[in-house]
Design an enzyme around this catalytic site. Structure first.
Site, PDB file in Angstrom:
ATOM      1  N   GLY A  13     107.013 -22.691 111.770  1.00  0.00           N
ATOM      2  CA  GLY A  13     106.556 -21.686 110.826  1.00  0.00           C
ATOM      3  C   GLY A  13     105.485 -20.789 111.406  1.00  0.00           C
ATOM      4  O   GLY A  13     105.500 -19.564 111.220  1.00  0.00           O
ATOM      5  N   ASP A  33     102.134 -23.795 102.367  1.00  0.00           N
ATOM      6  CA  ASP A  33     102.170 -25.169 102.852  1.00  0.00           C
ATOM      7  C   ASP A  33     101.325 -26.019 101.900  1.00  0.00           C
ATOM      8  O   ASP A  33     100.337 -25.540 101.336  1.00  0.00           O
ATOM      9  CB  ASP A  33     101.607 -25.249 104.279  1.00  0.00           C
ATOM     10  CG  ASP A  33     101.966 -26.543 104.981  1.00  0.00           C
ATOM     11  OD1 ASP A  33     102.795 -26.501 105.906  1.00  0.00           O
ATOM     12  OD2 ASP A  33     101.418 -27.609 104.605  1.00  0.00           O
ATOM     13  N   ARG A  82     111.845 -34.546 113.383  1.00  0.00           N
ATOM     14  CA  ARG A  82     112.363 -35.791 113.960  1.00  0.00           C
ATOM     15  C   ARG A  82     111.486 -36.219 115.136  1.00  0.00           C
ATOM     16  O   ARG A  82     110.794 -35.401 115.755  1.00  0.00           O
ATOM     17  CB  ARG A  82     113.808 -35.627 114.398  1.00  0.00           C
ATOM     18  CG  ARG A  82     114.073 -34.539 115.438  1.00  0.00           C
ATOM     19  CD  ARG A  82     115.535 -34.524 115.800  1.00  0.00           C
ATOM     20  NE  ARG A  82     115.851 -33.414 116.698  1.00  0.00           N
ATOM     21  CZ  ARG A  82     116.815 -33.440 117.597  1.00  0.00           C
ATOM     22  NH1 ARG A  82     117.563 -34.512 117.729  1.00  0.00           N
ATOM     23  NH2 ARG A  82     117.062 -32.403 118.364  1.00  0.00           N
ATOM     24  N   ARG A  88     118.983 -35.292 114.005  1.00  0.00           N
ATOM     25  CA  ARG A  88     118.578 -34.426 112.896  1.00  0.00           C
ATOM     26  C   ARG A  88     118.958 -35.047 111.557  1.00  0.00           C
ATOM     27  O   ARG A  88     118.264 -34.875 110.565  1.00  0.00           O
ATOM     28  CB  ARG A  88     119.223 -33.050 113.058  1.00  0.00           C
ATOM     29  CG  ARG A  88     118.720 -32.292 114.288  1.00  0.00           C
ATOM     30  CD  ARG A  88     119.430 -30.960 114.462  1.00  0.00           C
ATOM     31  NE  ARG A  88     118.935 -30.235 115.637  1.00  0.00           N
ATOM     32  CZ  ARG A  88     119.448 -30.352 116.843  1.00  0.00           C
ATOM     33  NH1 ARG A  88     120.460 -31.182 117.053  1.00  0.00           N
ATOM     34  NH2 ARG A  88     118.954 -29.656 117.852  1.00  0.00           N
ATOM     35  N   ASN A  95     113.589 -35.325 103.957  1.00  0.00           N
ATOM     36  CA  ASN A  95     113.465 -33.887 103.745  1.00  0.00           C
ATOM     37  C   ASN A  95     114.147 -33.378 102.481  1.00  0.00           C
ATOM     38  O   ASN A  95     113.795 -32.307 101.979  1.00  0.00           O
ATOM     39  CB  ASN A  95     114.005 -33.133 104.962  1.00  0.00           C
ATOM     40  CG  ASN A  95     113.026 -33.160 106.123  1.00  0.00           C
ATOM     41  OD1 ASN A  95     111.852 -33.488 105.937  1.00  0.00           O
ATOM     42  ND2 ASN A  95     113.481 -32.826 107.320  1.00  0.00           N
ATOM     43  N   SER A 119     114.858 -25.893 108.159  1.00  0.00           N
ATOM     44  CA  SER A 119     114.610 -27.336 108.089  1.00  0.00           C
ATOM     45  C   SER A 119     115.873 -28.137 108.394  1.00  0.00           C
ATOM     46  O   SER A 119     116.977 -27.756 107.992  1.00  0.00           O
ATOM     47  CB  SER A 119     114.094 -27.711 106.696  1.00  0.00           C
ATOM     48  OG  SER A 119     112.986 -26.923 106.324  1.00  0.00           O
ATOM     49  N   HIS A 175     124.783 -28.149 113.389  1.00  0.00           N
ATOM     50  CA  HIS A 175     123.647 -28.129 114.314  1.00  0.00           C
ATOM     51  C   HIS A 175     123.267 -29.566 114.648  1.00  0.00           C
ATOM     52  O   HIS A 175     122.372 -30.152 114.057  1.00  0.00           O
ATOM     53  CB  HIS A 175     122.474 -27.398 113.662  1.00  0.00           C
ATOM     54  CG  HIS A 175     121.282 -27.223 114.544  1.00  0.00           C
ATOM     55  ND1 HIS A 175     121.367 -26.671 115.809  1.00  0.00           N
ATOM     56  CD2 HIS A 175     119.969 -27.522 114.354  1.00  0.00           C
ATOM     57  CE1 HIS A 175     120.157 -26.639 116.349  1.00  0.00           C
ATOM     58  NE2 HIS A 175     119.291 -27.156 115.489  1.00  0.00           N
TER      59      HIS A 175
END
Length: 310
Positions: A13, A33, A82, A88, A95, A119, A175
């Site tokens: 970020g 955040d 991770r 992932r 998450n 994310s 991904h």
């Protein structure tokens, strides 16, 4: 574009915010955040680089989700990263709850925005956000293929000695370890990759691309990648803000393309001011299609896990 909000002021970020501000891709970058004072501190640090990089984009941060208000685009980079040895998919359970809360904030304070997911696991979480919001697929999409394609291009540059600027690559699928680099659509200044490299070297590059994130994580030990991911996100933002209609591999909701539906994964997308404006359906050969189907099955198994987590 007037305002872009980045949810999650971690390293990805922060890097993304710095690039967006430097390139003045919007008038205002906001950082949200939950960690007390962290987004404000990061924003202040970025603002103090303005005299060096000569930008006047406003940057500010907050722990209050109302900072999302009036966002034209929300970039979601929140969640638990991770650790070495993890895939992932291993961070999905941690998450999903974070992303559900973020999604609710977005719906409450920025109901007209577009959402760019970063994310992990990004394919599954992009699907989750799309399902939770009910928004059209042009408004909810994810970053993965741009990063994976960039990694593949850098590996090809290292292998051949050619400039990375002349290398075009394409990576499809989820991904993760089942992503599908497609060397048949990779070129060096328009010349097919096969003209320069034998099949075994191409295969090695494909495998290194699949493990590209894990390689960096193993070397850094205490951090996953953030420079290249931030740059990849910025490239997508540039395509949207400037309505470039670039053909980029993005995580998108499929509605029958490539024989898949009710799933989100990486495919070539036309990215412009409305977000994902269309999906290009490449004619894959037998091996490519089999690899794509295998990758889709892996993503779908993660989506199935969502029912157990709820």
């Amino acid at each position: 574009m007037k305002k872009i909000t980045i949810v999650g002021a971690g390293r990805v970020g922060e890097t993304t915010a710095q690039i967006l501000a430097e390139e003045e891709l919007c008038r205002e970058v906001a950082l949200f955040d939950v960690r007390e004072d962290v987004p404000e501190g990061i924003a202040l640090d970025i603002v103090q680089t303005a005299p060096f990089f000569e930008f006047d984009c406003a940057v500010h941060g907050s722990n209050d989700p109302r900072i999302l208000k009036d966002s034209d685009l929300v970039i979601v980079a929140a969640g638990f990263p991770r650790k070495p040895g993890m895939s992932r998919a291993d961070v999905l359970e941690s998450n999903i709850r974070v992303i559900d809360e973020v999604t609710d904030h977005i719906m409450a304070y920025a109901p007209e925005t577009m959402v760019l997911m970063v994310s992990n696991p990004v394919d599954t979480l992009t699907y989750r956000v799309a399902q939770r919001t009910g928004w059209s697929r042009n408004r909810v999409f994810g970053q993965a293929g741009v990063l994976d394609a960039s990694r593949m291009a850098s590996f090809i540059a290292q292998e051949t000695g050619f400039s990375a600027r002349d290398i075009t690559t394409m990576v499809l699928g989820g991904h993760g370890d089942t992503m599908v680099p497609v060397p048949r659509f990779c070129t060096i200044n328009g010349v097919p990759l096969s003209y320069f490299l034998p099949e075994d070297r191409v295969e090695a590059i494909m495998e290194r691309t699949r493990k590209g994130g894990a390689e960096i994580l193993a070397l850094r030990k205490n951090s996953s990648a953030y420079d290249a991911p931030g740059a990849a996100v910025a490239a997508m933002v540039d395509a949207i803000v400037n309505n470039r209609r670039r053909l980029l591999p993005c995580v998108a909701l499929l509605e029958g393309e490539y024989g898949e539906a009710d799933i989100a994964m990486g495919v070539p997308c036309v990215l412009g001011e409305k977000g994902v404006e269309s999906i290009l359906e490449l004619e894959l050969n037998e091996r490519e299609q089999a690899d794509f189907t295998q990758s889709a099955n892996a993503v779908r198994s993660e989506i199935e896990r969502l029912r157990d987590i709820q």
